[in-house]
Design an enzyme around this catalytic site. Structure first.
Site, PDB file in Angstrom:
ATOM      1  N   CYS A   9       0.624  -1.040  -0.194  1.00 48.07           N
ATOM      2  CA  CYS A   9      -0.101   0.069  -0.179  1.00 48.07           C
ATOM      3  C   CYS A   9       0.520   1.319  -0.176  1.00 48.07           C
ATOM      4  CB  CYS A   9      -0.760  -0.262   1.339  1.00 48.07           C
ATOM      5  SG  CYS A   9      -2.260  -1.027   1.411  1.00 48.07           S
ATOM      6  N   ASN A  87       0.123 -16.532  -4.440  1.00 49.55           N
ATOM      7  CA  ASN A  87       0.140 -17.310  -2.895  1.00 49.55           C
ATOM      8  C   ASN A  87      -1.085 -16.913  -2.545  1.00 49.55           C
ATOM      9  OD1 ASN A  87       2.776 -18.805  -4.351  1.00 49.55           O
ATOM     10  ND2 ASN A  87       3.797 -17.033  -3.270  1.00 49.55           N
ATOM     11  N   THR A  95       3.530 -14.610   1.928  1.00 47.20           N
ATOM     12  CA  THR A  95       4.484 -13.113   3.140  1.00 47.20           C
ATOM     13  C   THR A  95       3.719 -11.823   3.651  1.00 47.20           C
ATOM     14  OG1 THR A  95       6.165 -12.795   1.217  1.00 47.20           O
ATOM     15  CG2 THR A  95       6.480 -14.636   2.887  1.00 47.20           C
ATOM     16  N   HIS A  98      -0.646  -8.962   0.871  1.00 46.00           N
ATOM     17  CA  HIS A  98      -1.552  -7.626  -0.304  1.00 46.00           C
ATOM     18  C   HIS A  98      -1.192  -8.642  -1.393  1.00 46.00           C
ATOM     19  CE1 HIS A  98      -2.103  -3.100  -1.375  1.00 46.00           C
ATOM     20  NE2 HIS A  98      -2.116  -3.672  -3.098  1.00 46.00           N
ATOM     21  N   HIS A 100      -1.342 -10.057  -4.778  1.00 44.70           N
ATOM     22  CA  HIS A 100       0.543  -9.674  -5.618  1.00 44.70           C
ATOM     23  C   HIS A 100       0.262 -10.726  -6.458  1.00 44.70           C
ATOM     24  CE1 HIS A 100       2.140 -11.237  -2.740  1.00 44.70           C
ATOM     25  NE2 HIS A 100       3.318 -11.521  -2.958  1.00 44.70           N
ATOM     26  N   HIS A 102       3.464 -12.571  -9.180  1.00 45.47           N
ATOM     27  CA  HIS A 102       4.642 -12.858  -9.397  1.00 45.47           C
ATOM     28  C   HIS A 102       5.116 -12.982 -10.156  1.00 45.47           C
ATOM     29  CE1 HIS A 102       6.474 -12.821  -5.042  1.00 45.47           C
ATOM     30  NE2 HIS A 102       5.380 -13.659  -4.789  1.00 45.47           N
TER      31      HIS A 102
END
Length: 113
Positions: A9, A87, A95, A98, A100, A102
């Site tokens: 964020c 994930n 981990t 938020h 996301h 890859h």
């Protein structure tokens, strides 16, 4: 809907600088600071959603925007072979909580023979 305790964020709001690749109205892409492939770019929604499930259920337009951005960057930067993975949850390896993706690829487009 942003969380100031969330590093993504803070990147989205430009409070923390990142090596920006591209952005849209709803999404932001930047190079991963610990890459696992020659191309390793993170693609995030600008608004906070804990994971891809939450993003899918609560903001499908933002999800479409994120996927379009990720695949456009993959087309521009990779050889055509790439992975865009998400994930969800600690047990799956998430981990940063938020949403996301890859974007990874072993062969950058500029290294093709």
């Amino acid at each position: 809907m942003n969380n100031q305790d969330c590093i993504f964020c803070r990147i989205a709001s430009k409070d923390i600088q990142a090596n920006l690749v591209e952005e849209t109205e709803h999404s932001l892409a930047f190079w991963d600071i610990s890459p696992r492939q020659p191309i390793h770019i993170l693609v995030i929604p600008k608004r906070h959603h804990t994971n891809i499930l939450e993003l899918t259920n609560n903001a499908p337009d933002e999800l479409v925007d994120l996927m379009r951005l990720g695949t456009r960057i993959a087309s521009d930067k990779s050889s055509g072979s790439f992975r865009l993975s998400f994930n969800t949850g600690a047990e799956a390896g998430q981990t940063v909580f938020h949403a996301h993706g890859h974007l990874t690829s072993k062969t950058p487009k500029d290294q093709l023979a």
